[in-house]
Design a protein around this motif. Sequence first.
Motif, mmCIF file in Angstrom:
data_model
loop_
_atom_site.group_PDB
_atom_site.id
_atom_site.type_symbol
_atom_site.label_atom_id
_atom_site.label_comp_id
_atom_site.label_asym_id
_atom_site.label_seq_id
_atom_site.Cartn_x
_atom_site.Cartn_y
_atom_site.Cartn_z
ATOM 1 N N ARG A 1 5.503 73.572 20.333
ATOM 2 C CA ARG A 1 4.058 73.749 20.385
ATOM 3 C C ARG A 1 3.658 74.817 19.382
ATOM 4 O O ARG A 1 4.447 75.203 18.522
ATOM 5 C CB ARG A 1 3.629 74.152 21.809
ATOM 6 C CG ARG A 1 4.156 73.233 22.910
ATOM 7 C CD ARG A 1 3.581 71.825 22.797
ATOM 8 N NE ARG A 1 2.192 71.789 23.173
ATOM 9 C CZ ARG A 1 1.752 71.532 24.406
ATOM 10 N NH1 ARG A 1 2.613 71.269 25.362
ATOM 11 N NH2 ARG A 1 0.462 71.507 24.663
ATOM 12 N N PHE A 2 2.451 75.292 19.487
ATOM 13 C CA PHE A 2 1.975 76.327 18.564
ATOM 14 C C PHE A 2 2.871 77.561 18.626
ATOM 15 O O PHE A 2 3.266 78.113 17.597
ATOM 16 C CB PHE A 2 0.529 76.676 18.925
ATOM 17 C CG PHE A 2 0.040 77.959 18.333
ATOM 18 C CD1 PHE A 2 0.059 78.147 16.959
ATOM 19 C CD2 PHE A 2 -0.415 78.979 19.147
ATOM 20 C CE1 PHE A 2 -0.391 79.347 16.410
ATOM 21 C CE2 PHE A 2 -0.860 80.163 18.595
ATOM 22 C CZ PHE A 2 -0.844 80.346 17.229
ATOM 23 N N ASN B 1 6.244 65.185 19.974
ATOM 24 C CA ASN B 1 6.399 65.857 21.269
ATOM 25 C C ASN B 1 5.956 64.986 22.428
ATOM 26 O O ASN B 1 5.606 65.487 23.482
ATOM 27 C CB ASN B 1 5.582 67.150 21.285
ATOM 28 C CG ASN B 1 6.141 68.192 20.357
ATOM 29 O OD1 ASN B 1 7.085 68.869 20.695
ATOM 30 N ND2 ASN B 1 5.577 68.300 19.171
ATOM 31 N N THR C 1 -2.237 67.005 13.856
ATOM 32 C CA THR C 1 -2.223 66.937 15.313
ATOM 33 C C THR C 1 -1.466 65.706 15.793
ATOM 34 O O THR C 1 -0.646 65.771 16.708
ATOM 35 C CB THR C 1 -3.663 66.891 15.839
ATOM 36 O OG1 THR C 1 -4.327 68.085 15.441
ATOM 37 C CG2 THR C 1 -3.686 66.802 17.353
ATOM 38 N N THR D 1 2.238 66.236 15.329
ATOM 39 C CA THR D 1 2.797 67.089 16.379
ATOM 40 C C THR D 1 2.869 66.363 17.706
ATOM 41 O O THR D 1 3.860 66.433 18.426
ATOM 42 C CB THR D 1 1.949 68.362 16.533
ATOM 43 O OG1 THR D 1 1.808 68.985 15.258
ATOM 44 C CG2 THR D 1 2.593 69.334 17.494
ATOM 45 N N THR D 2 1.798 65.631 18.024
ATOM 46 C CA THR D 2 1.767 64.897 19.289
ATOM 47 C C THR D 2 2.845 63.833 19.328
ATOM 48 O O THR D 2 3.539 63.649 20.332
ATOM 49 C CB THR D 2 0.387 64.247 19.492
ATOM 50 O OG1 THR D 2 -0.611 65.258 19.401
ATOM 51 C CG2 THR D 2 0.315 63.580 20.850
ATOM 52 N N ASP E 1 -3.527 76.377 23.269
ATOM 53 C CA ASP E 1 -2.364 75.537 22.993
ATOM 54 C C ASP E 1 -2.725 74.056 23.090
ATOM 55 O O ASP E 1 -2.320 73.241 22.255
ATOM 56 C CB ASP E 1 -1.242 75.879 23.976
ATOM 57 C CG ASP E 1 0.055 75.177 23.640
ATOM 58 O OD1 ASP E 1 0.482 75.247 22.473
ATOM 59 O OD2 ASP E 1 0.640 74.544 24.532
ATOM 60 N N GLU F 1 -5.076 73.056 20.053
ATOM 61 C CA GLU F 1 -4.431 73.001 18.753
ATOM 62 C C GLU F 1 -3.345 71.939 18.683
ATOM 63 O O GLU F 1 -3.111 71.368 17.617
ATOM 64 C CB GLU F 1 -3.816 74.375 18.426
ATOM 65 C CG GLU F 1 -4.841 75.460 18.193
ATOM 66 C CD GLU F 1 -5.721 75.180 16.998
ATOM 67 O OE1 GLU F 1 -5.229 74.653 15.983
ATOM 68 O OE2 GLU F 1 -6.927 75.485 17.072
ATOM 69 N N THR F 2 -2.679 71.659 19.796
ATOM 70 C CA THR F 2 -1.560 70.732 19.788
ATOM 71 C C THR F 2 -1.991 69.299 20.065
ATOM 72 O O THR F 2 -1.466 68.365 19.472
ATOM 73 C CB THR F 2 -0.496 71.161 20.818
ATOM 74 O OG1 THR F 2 -0.179 72.541 20.607
ATOM 75 C CG2 THR F 2 0.762 70.337 20.672
#
Length: 569
Positions: free
Chosen positions: A552-553, A117, A110, A113-114, A300, A303-304
């Motif tokens: 994203r997902f 993004n 996570t 990904t964060t 979304d 999970e993100t």
Amino acid sequence: MLLNKIQCSQLFLRKYCHYFERRLHAQVTVFQTVKTLQISVEEPAKHPISGLATNKSAGDIFPAPRVVPMVLSKDPVVLPFDDVPGPKSLKYLSNIRHYISEIGTQLTATLLTTGLNISSYLSKRTSIRNLSSLFDDYGPVVRFVSPVGGDIVLLNHPEHIRKVFSLEGDYPVRSTLESLEKYRMEHRNHVYGGIYTVHGLEWVRQKSIMERPLQGASTHYASSIYETCDKFTQKIYNLRNYQDEISKDLYKEIHKWAFDCMGVLIFSKQFSMIDTEVVYSQCDKSWMYHCLEQATDALDKCETGPHLWKLFTTPAWYKLVKYCDNLDHLIGKHVLEADRELSGKSTDADSHCLMNAILLSDNQLTAEDIATILMDMLIIGVNTISSSMSYLLYYIARYQKVQCLLYQEIENMYPNLIIDDITKLKENTPYLQACIKETLRIVPPIPLITRILPKNITLDRYNIPRGTLIIMSTQEASLKESNYDDAKKFNPDRWIKAVHDYHAFASVPFGFGSRKCLGQNIAETMLSLLTIRVLQKYKLEHHYGEVQPTRRFISKPSKPLKIRFIDRM
């Protein structure tokens, strides 16, 4: 007085030195005595023939070891897992991993990904640093050491992706949608999750139930899907402004179209959300779409973003529970109605739709289990098809030469605007299929595919242990110049060639193996029919900057699509 102090100090030093000399003398005496005893015990070595004593040096008694030249093994060297390159700062924190709960693996994913993004959270633009920069820095195999859980390995090389897929066997395990799984297992107290979250024998059982009806659904409902496509083109006509653009969000209209098509395939019902502007809670079809939208948004975010919902109730978790409950109730209502119709042997029951096919199957599933499976189909199916359709229209509008060739193919095959035989659709439209394949190559709807290794594997000479979470960045693989010429350019002609030397795993938008997307045929049919109907009626143009996908997902356009739909004379 000062003199007395000096004299006292000198006296103390003399006594201390005298004491030290006596101790040193005693130690030397003991050492000499021990050495004399050792020498007296040893006997001189004698010659084996003459019997005379010989004097051998220490080098003769203890000969130096013989130097053996190193022989290089023909087998490839396999490096340990700890040698996999990656950010060192995380390795320093890994010592405390045994003191933190098991949620750390997903938490690290996570945070990854964060971090990649961060700008999309702030300005809804493209990410400042994408995954390609990690691969540029550390190579095709990147390890993220989680200080609070299991390690994560990122891959983008097609051959490595192939090896992971070939290792998964009949029961592949992938990282689940944890928020959706938690909702079903803990909040709803379901024994099993949906098709997207279960593993092992239960997943095989659900797959076997859905596989056959999904294969024939697109053929049976082709006319209904085409009718929905025609409604979409009419809606575009009504929404255009003076620049022939959609003043509202085009993606949402495509999303409604996908929802209507999935309604036909799953429930055998015309939801007609494409004609609906206002959501009413009293109207089941309208409220189901609204709940789907809100549940997707909450999923979304769960999970993100940071998985704080595991610790306490966050707004995203509250929203997910609320709208998934509503969605589950509405789908369950359709399941119970269909079950009553089938039990009464009603002649109106359609056995081709997915819901009825599951009810008629030999596998005994409860209404709750069937509703869970159908909810997964709605959430994943509607959103992935909407993403792919949006970018297919976008690329056709940007590349006018491609659009011209595509329009000629459609006009030659379907001059009367009627598709007679859906079974030959793909065979009759090779250039359209190439456009779809190229769109899915550049922007796969699910850009990251995850697997959990069932056994050890060697990738790039690194030993990756079983149980490691593998994240395969299929989008990064498909955009590498080493895999495709002009990889970032939309070029459908690359797929028209009879023979091409592209690696089979450089682009796998539908996955591979046992867990390959079951709805691939449905998705390709829906994309083909809407593209044909839109180009029959409109010429597409795009006069703005590039529209990058969100990371994203499920990918979607990072900003509104401003496509011009110009009437064809």
